[in-house]
Design a protein around this motif. Sequence first.
Motif, PDB file in Angstrom:
ATOM      1  N   TYR A 197       4.502   4.953  -4.520  1.00  0.00           N
ATOM      2  CA  TYR A 197       5.032   4.596  -3.203  1.00  0.00           C
ATOM      3  C   TYR A 197       4.110   3.530  -2.611  1.00  0.00           C
ATOM      4  O   TYR A 197       3.018   3.834  -2.136  1.00  0.00           O
ATOM      5  CB  TYR A 197       5.033   5.815  -2.278  1.00  0.00           C
ATOM      6  CG  TYR A 197       6.134   6.823  -2.535  1.00  0.00           C
ATOM      7  CD1 TYR A 197       7.186   6.974  -1.634  1.00  0.00           C
ATOM      8  CD2 TYR A 197       6.111   7.654  -3.659  1.00  0.00           C
ATOM      9  CE1 TYR A 197       8.188   7.908  -1.854  1.00  0.00           C
ATOM     10  CE2 TYR A 197       7.106   8.590  -3.887  1.00  0.00           C
ATOM     11  CZ  TYR A 197       8.145   8.712  -2.974  1.00  0.00           C
ATOM     12  OH  TYR A 197       9.136   9.637  -3.192  1.00  0.00           O
ATOM     13  N   ASN A 198       4.525   2.296  -2.631  1.00  0.00           N
ATOM     14  CA  ASN A 198       3.662   1.236  -2.077  1.00  0.00           C
ATOM     15  C   ASN A 198       4.456   0.181  -1.313  1.00  0.00           C
ATOM     16  O   ASN A 198       3.979  -0.922  -1.060  1.00  0.00           O
ATOM     17  CB  ASN A 198       2.850   0.560  -3.192  1.00  0.00           C
ATOM     18  CG  ASN A 198       3.715  -0.207  -4.164  1.00  0.00           C
ATOM     19  OD1 ASN A 198       4.874   0.137  -4.375  1.00  0.00           O
ATOM     20  ND2 ASN A 198       3.163  -1.249  -4.769  1.00  0.00           N
ATOM     21  N   ASP A 199       5.692   0.538  -0.946  1.00  0.00           N
ATOM     22  CA  ASP A 199       6.560  -0.408  -0.241  1.00  0.00           C
ATOM     23  C   ASP A 199       7.276   0.361   0.863  1.00  0.00           C
ATOM     24  O   ASP A 199       8.210   1.115   0.606  1.00  0.00           O
ATOM     25  CB  ASP A 199       7.564  -1.012  -1.232  1.00  0.00           C
ATOM     26  CG  ASP A 199       8.397  -2.119  -0.624  1.00  0.00           C
ATOM     27  OD1 ASP A 199       8.074  -2.556   0.498  1.00  0.00           O
ATOM     28  OD2 ASP A 199       9.379  -2.532  -1.257  1.00  0.00           O
ATOM     29  N   TRP A 200       6.817   0.189   2.105  1.00  0.00           N
ATOM     30  CA  TRP A 200       7.307   0.989   3.226  1.00  0.00           C
ATOM     31  C   TRP A 200       7.979   0.119   4.276  1.00  0.00           C
ATOM     32  O   TRP A 200       7.704  -1.068   4.381  1.00  0.00           O
ATOM     33  CB  TRP A 200       6.154   1.751   3.879  1.00  0.00           C
ATOM     34  CG  TRP A 200       5.417   2.666   2.962  1.00  0.00           C
ATOM     35  CD1 TRP A 200       4.292   2.374   2.233  1.00  0.00           C
ATOM     36  CD2 TRP A 200       5.742   4.025   2.647  1.00  0.00           C
ATOM     37  NE1 TRP A 200       3.909   3.478   1.493  1.00  0.00           N
ATOM     38  CE2 TRP A 200       4.778   4.497   1.736  1.00  0.00           C
ATOM     39  CE3 TRP A 200       6.758   4.888   3.058  1.00  0.00           C
ATOM     40  CZ2 TRP A 200       4.793   5.785   1.231  1.00  0.00           C
ATOM     41  CZ3 TRP A 200       6.783   6.184   2.556  1.00  0.00           C
ATOM     42  CH2 TRP A 200       5.806   6.614   1.655  1.00  0.00           C
ATOM     43  N   GLU A 201       8.838   0.742   5.095  1.00  0.00           N
ATOM     44  CA  GLU A 201       9.404   0.051   6.248  1.00  0.00           C
ATOM     45  C   GLU A 201       9.534   1.028   7.419  1.00  0.00           C
ATOM     46  O   GLU A 201       9.655   2.246   7.233  1.00  0.00           O
ATOM     47  CB  GLU A 201      10.760  -0.560   5.913  1.00  0.00           C
ATOM     48  CG  GLU A 201      11.853   0.425   5.555  1.00  0.00           C
ATOM     49  CD  GLU A 201      13.164  -0.279   5.223  1.00  0.00           C
ATOM     50  OE1 GLU A 201      13.439  -1.331   5.824  1.00  0.00           O
ATOM     51  OE2 GLU A 201      13.905   0.228   4.357  1.00  0.00           O
ATOM     52  N   ASN A 202       9.484   0.460   8.634  1.00  0.00           N
ATOM     53  CA  ASN A 202       9.577   1.269   9.841  1.00  0.00           C
ATOM     54  C   ASN A 202      11.044   1.523  10.171  1.00  0.00           C
ATOM     55  O   ASN A 202      11.814   0.597  10.363  1.00  0.00           O
ATOM     56  CB  ASN A 202       8.886   0.539  11.007  1.00  0.00           C
ATOM     57  CG  ASN A 202       8.739   1.429  12.230  1.00  0.00           C
ATOM     58  OD1 ASN A 202       9.681   2.063  12.675  1.00  0.00           O
ATOM     59  ND2 ASN A 202       7.541   1.462  12.773  1.00  0.00           N
ATOM     60  N   VAL A 203      11.414   2.806  10.220  1.00  0.00           N
ATOM     61  CA  VAL A 203      12.783   3.193  10.560  1.00  0.00           C
ATOM     62  C   VAL A 203      12.707   4.125  11.763  1.00  0.00           C
ATOM     63  O   VAL A 203      12.295   5.281  11.640  1.00  0.00           O
ATOM     64  CB  VAL A 203      13.489   3.902   9.375  1.00  0.00           C
ATOM     65  CG1 VAL A 203      14.937   4.231   9.747  1.00  0.00           C
ATOM     66  CG2 VAL A 203      13.432   3.054   8.113  1.00  0.00           C
ATOM     67  N   ASN A 204      13.043   3.604  12.922  1.00  0.00           N
ATOM     68  CA  ASN A 204      13.024   4.387  14.163  1.00  0.00           C
ATOM     69  C   ASN A 204      11.679   5.076  14.384  1.00  0.00           C
ATOM     70  O   ASN A 204      11.608   6.255  14.743  1.00  0.00           O
ATOM     71  CB  ASN A 204      14.159   5.421  14.166  1.00  0.00           C
ATOM     72  CG  ASN A 204      14.613   5.770  15.575  1.00  0.00           C
ATOM     73  OD1 ASN A 204      13.993   5.384  16.557  1.00  0.00           O
ATOM     74  ND2 ASN A 204      15.688   6.528  15.671  1.00  0.00           N
ATOM     75  N   GLY A 205      10.606   4.321  14.176  1.00  0.00           N
ATOM     76  CA  GLY A 205       9.272   4.843  14.454  1.00  0.00           C
ATOM     77  C   GLY A 205       8.621   5.596  13.315  1.00  0.00           C
ATOM     78  O   GLY A 205       7.496   6.087  13.462  1.00  0.00           O
ATOM     79  N   LEU A 206       9.288   5.701  12.166  1.00  0.00           N
ATOM     80  CA  LEU A 206       8.745   6.435  11.027  1.00  0.00           C
ATOM     81  C   LEU A 206       8.672   5.528   9.801  1.00  0.00           C
ATOM     82  O   LEU A 206       9.597   4.753   9.546  1.00  0.00           O
ATOM     83  CB  LEU A 206       9.616   7.655  10.713  1.00  0.00           C
ATOM     84  CG  LEU A 206       9.658   8.712  11.816  1.00  0.00           C
ATOM     85  CD1 LEU A 206      10.812   9.671  11.595  1.00  0.00           C
ATOM     86  CD2 LEU A 206       8.349   9.488  11.883  1.00  0.00           C
ATOM     87  N   LEU A 207       7.584   5.634   9.048  1.00  0.00           N
ATOM     88  CA  LEU A 207       7.434   4.847   7.826  1.00  0.00           C
ATOM     89  C   LEU A 207       8.114   5.570   6.678  1.00  0.00           C
ATOM     90  O   LEU A 207       7.710   6.669   6.292  1.00  0.00           O
ATOM     91  CB  LEU A 207       5.948   4.652   7.490  1.00  0.00           C
ATOM     92  CG  LEU A 207       5.189   3.533   8.195  1.00  0.00           C
ATOM     93  CD1 LEU A 207       3.792   3.414   7.604  1.00  0.00           C
ATOM     94  CD2 LEU A 207       5.919   2.206   8.086  1.00  0.00           C
ATOM     95  N   LEU A 208       9.158   4.951   6.129  1.00  0.00           N
ATOM     96  CA  LEU A 208       9.895   5.506   5.007  1.00  0.00           C
ATOM     97  C   LEU A 208       9.909   4.490   3.873  1.00  0.00           C
ATOM     98  O   LEU A 208       9.772   3.285   4.101  1.00  0.00           O
ATOM     99  CB  LEU A 208      11.328   5.845   5.434  1.00  0.00           C
ATOM    100  CG  LEU A 208      11.455   6.959   6.480  1.00  0.00           C
ATOM    101  CD1 LEU A 208      12.906   7.113   6.916  1.00  0.00           C
ATOM    102  CD2 LEU A 208      10.921   8.281   5.943  1.00  0.00           C
ATOM    103  N   PRO A 209      10.061   4.950   2.622  1.00  0.00           N
ATOM    104  CA  PRO A 209       9.952   4.027   1.488  1.00  0.00           C
ATOM    105  C   PRO A 209      11.118   3.050   1.391  1.00  0.00           C
ATOM    106  O   PRO A 209      12.279   3.418   1.588  1.00  0.00           O
ATOM    107  CB  PRO A 209       9.922   4.971   0.276  1.00  0.00           C
ATOM    108  CG  PRO A 209      10.599   6.210   0.740  1.00  0.00           C
ATOM    109  CD  PRO A 209      10.263   6.345   2.190  1.00  0.00           C
TER     110      PRO A 209
END
Length: 253
Positions: A197-209
Amino acid sequence: MKKIVVLIAIVLVSVACKKEVKKEITKKEEVAALKYPKVLEVVLEKHGGIEQWKKMKTLSFTLKNEEHTTDLHSRKIVVNSPEYSLGFDGREVWLQQQDSTAFKRDPKFYYNLYFYFYAMPFVLADDGIIYSETEPLTFEGISYPGVKISYKANVGTSPDDNYFIFYHPETKQMAWLGYTVTFFSKEPTDAYKIIRYNDWENVNGLLLPKTITWYAKNEKGQPTEPTKGPIKFAMPLLSEASLADSFYEKPKQ
């Protein structure tokens, strides 16, 4: 007289503020009472915090030609594609397909598989989990500390499964996931697969892959190189609104 009114107003505001602070402290105490290991608390906080996660009720994402939607509180799920639909309505796993050969997996194994991979690390704070220490994982000169996750008896369809979360020693973000598969054998195993897991994005305040990648391991169990290209998650959505129960039911033909 005006001074007395102002004074009363200040006192009332002060009391209200104290109540709000007390509520906030109580909330934090409730979260702390869940007894996650301290290191896992830090990782969860780095990804947006368990409090923010618990506010959310609906999660969806697209994987290839499939749209996955989950009710985060009941864990009802629907997976829709042009060729088939499957899901869990709260009672049973169902499958509907236009052609009997369209879906080639076991629905009971597959329906929530990618939900678990996508909802990391937050699903590792579910009820019925046992936490313990595990050896760190090493890759390209970096040692990633880890936590082992196992389940109490009769929790889920595969209570003998184990997960291993490894996080970056400096950023504290989740970096790797090790996991065993006992669904088919129904027997505990030490053989585990590993995902980066080394590629994340912010989705409504949470970091998800945004992507995850399976890796091969050497004889010491350390990751070496990707076994295939990354799995890409698209069109993520996290909402505090719930969908109707009927959304998760098997469509009538």
